[in-house]
Design an enzyme around this catalytic site. Structure first.
Site, PDB file in Angstrom:
ATOM      1  N   HIS A 137       0.856  -1.182   0.000  1.00 50.90           N
ATOM      2  CA  HIS A 137       0.000   0.000   0.000  1.00 50.90           C
ATOM      3  C   HIS A 137       0.909   1.255   0.000  1.00 50.90           C
ATOM      4  CE1 HIS A 137      -2.535   3.138   1.787  1.00 50.90           C
ATOM      5  NE2 HIS A 137      -3.556   2.468   1.292  1.00 50.90           N
ATOM      6  N   VAL A 180       1.376   3.864   1.675  1.00 47.35           N
ATOM      7  CA  VAL A 180       2.023   4.384   2.892  1.00 47.35           C
ATOM      8  C   VAL A 180       3.135   3.460   3.393  1.00 47.35           C
ATOM      9  CG1 VAL A 180       0.010   5.691   3.678  1.00 47.35           C
ATOM     10  CG2 VAL A 180       0.361   3.353   4.510  1.00 47.35           C
ATOM     11  N   LYS A 181       3.222   2.257   2.844  1.00 45.98           N
ATOM     12  CA  LYS A 181       4.225   1.298   3.319  1.00 45.98           C
ATOM     13  C   LYS A 181       5.581   1.552   2.638  1.00 45.98           C
ATOM     14  CE  LYS A 181       0.842  -0.474   5.653  1.00 45.98           C
ATOM     15  NZ  LYS A 181      -0.050  -1.591   5.418  1.00 45.98           N
ATOM     16  N   HIS A 182       6.616   0.839   3.069  1.00 36.82           N
ATOM     17  CA  HIS A 182       7.978   1.101   2.565  1.00 36.82           C
ATOM     18  C   HIS A 182       8.084   0.951   1.056  1.00 36.82           C
ATOM     19  CE1 HIS A 182       8.788   0.467   6.785  1.00 36.82           C
ATOM     20  NE2 HIS A 182      10.089   0.639   6.644  1.00 36.82           N
TER      21      HIS A 182
END
Ligand SMILES: *Cc1c(COP(=O)(O)O)cnc(C)c1O
EC number: 2.6.1.92
Length: 391
Positions: free
Chosen positions: A190, A192-194
């Site tokens: 997603h 917002v993830k790394h």
């Protein structure tokens, strides 16, 4: 100052070129980019096998299926997580039990898990789903010992921690998702993830039998493998052997995953740098408590295994600070509303007051902006506003 979110993706021309190239290739899905991304990801976290799926929630669902979760299963997880960590058990008809967090790290408290396990005869519980919350790695060596004692499996929800690691009792680095202690680990891509591909997820494991099940369940339970077929009518023949799903990740997104992954170490280093600046800025401020890092994620040379998906502080007037920051275009966020207080889980019998440490944590927590493209100037602005409000 333009709006500053708590997290965001970092897309470069190289990412765009990789997606365009795949769009112009022969395969939009089920093509060569899938295996390429899986192989690169398995190498990155040090696991034997990786299976790309449509998102982190699908990854959790397939893990629960592969482990045989059913109406008889009882699985322990943490209330301080995204609800999908618990929901995957419900998808398979199993029962969710929560154990409270350790207030210093907001990680699942292993002592509380043990107390729950000991309160029932062996065999009553079937699995544990610990979460590397905020990027702070769970000590899975300890969880493995406990799980073995009670005959449980472990799914590591490592959505917050690609590249993170803890140091085991022999002093060795254990990367999140390396499959050494957990049966399977899951990741999300997603934005917002790394590693950001829009939607996307990954399961890693060292267990070949589980790996084969995951491949089958990811694509309807259908196989074309001549070794596995019960009959064979010709070249077109395939068999649906289990009730699976379509949880595939398309080639365009896997191509994006490959180029994103090439920058993962640089992104992680930047996250650690941002955390250090926050740490120093808040160390001497009364009224701001920085969420603690687990001892196993700290190492002597100043490097840490914390992957810093989130940078969490605790303050008395959390709502006041949240609103004040918003007025200044800083979109801090709250992670998480305890899962057991959600109406769905309350409907299953949980109630407010069941997990006091999680509820106390929720009352005070706020995740400040943390992403590789956050500039030093933006971070100074955030720090200034936080100090202005608390001070
Ligand atoms: C993001 C996340 C998930 C779900 O991943 P999706 O790709 O959004 O389905 C699960 N668990 C945790 C801890 C997460 O942060």
């Amino acid at each position: 100052m333009k709006p500053i979110p708590y997290g965001r993706q970092h897309i470069t021309q190289e990412d765009i070129d990789a997606v365009v190239e795949t769009l112009q290739s022969d395969y939009l899905t089920q093509g060569p980019k899938v295996a390429e991304f899986e192989q690169a990801f398995a190498n990155y976290v040090g696991a034997k096998y990786a299976v790309a799926v449509s998102n982190g929630t699908a990854a959790l669902h397939l893990c629960a299926m592969a482990l045989g979760v059913n109406e008889e299963s009882r699985v322990i997880t943490t209330p301080i997580t995204f609800v999908a960590s618990a929901n995957c058990v419900r998808y398979c008809g199993g029962t969710v039990e929560f154990a409270d967090i350790d207030p210093t790290t907001a990680l699942l408290d292993i002592a509380k898990v043990r107390a729950i396990l000991e309160s029932k005869p062996k065999g009553y519980y079937t699995g544990i789903i610990p979460v590397d919350f905020a990027g702070n790695p769970v000590n899975l060596e300890e969880f493995r010992k406990l799980a073995d004692e009670f005959g449980l499996w472990i799914i590591e929800d490592a959505c917050h921690a690609p590249g993170g690691y803890f140091t085991d009792s022999k002093g060795e680095k254990q990367l999140c998702g390396n499959g050494k202690f957990a049966d399977m680990a899951i990741f999300s891509f997603h934005p917002v993830k790394h590693i950001a591909t829009g939607e996307g997820g990954m399961i890693t494991t060292n267990d070949e039998a589980l790996y084969q099940k995951l491949l089958l369940y990811r694509t309807h339970g259908i196989t074309r493998d001549p070794q596995l077929l019960q009959e064979n009518h010709g070249g077109w023949y395939m068999e649906m052997q289990e009730l699976g799903y379509n949880y595939r990740m398309p080639d365009m997104l896997c191509a994006l995953g490959v180029t994103q992954l090439q920058r993962a170490e640089a992104g992680l280093a930047r996250r650690k740098g941002i955390a250090k600046v926050y740490d120093e800025a808040f160390a001497t401020i009364d009224g701001i408590e920085v969420l603690g890092t687990s001892a196993e994620a700290l190492s002597e040379n100043g490097d840490t295994g914390h992957a810093y998906h989130l940078y969490v502080i605790k303050v008395a007037d959390r709502k006041g600070l949240y609103n004040f920051l918003r007025q200044h275009n800083i979109f801090a966020q709250v992670h998480y509303i305890p899962a057991h207080t959600m109406p769905y889980y309350r409907g299953l019998g949980f109630k407010k007051g069941d997990y006091p440490e999680s509820e106390n944590y929720y009352a005070a927590c706020l995740s400040l902006p943390m992403y590789p493209s956050l500039t030093a100037e933006e971070q100074e602005f955030v720090i200034g506003k936080v100090k202005e409000f608390v001070g």
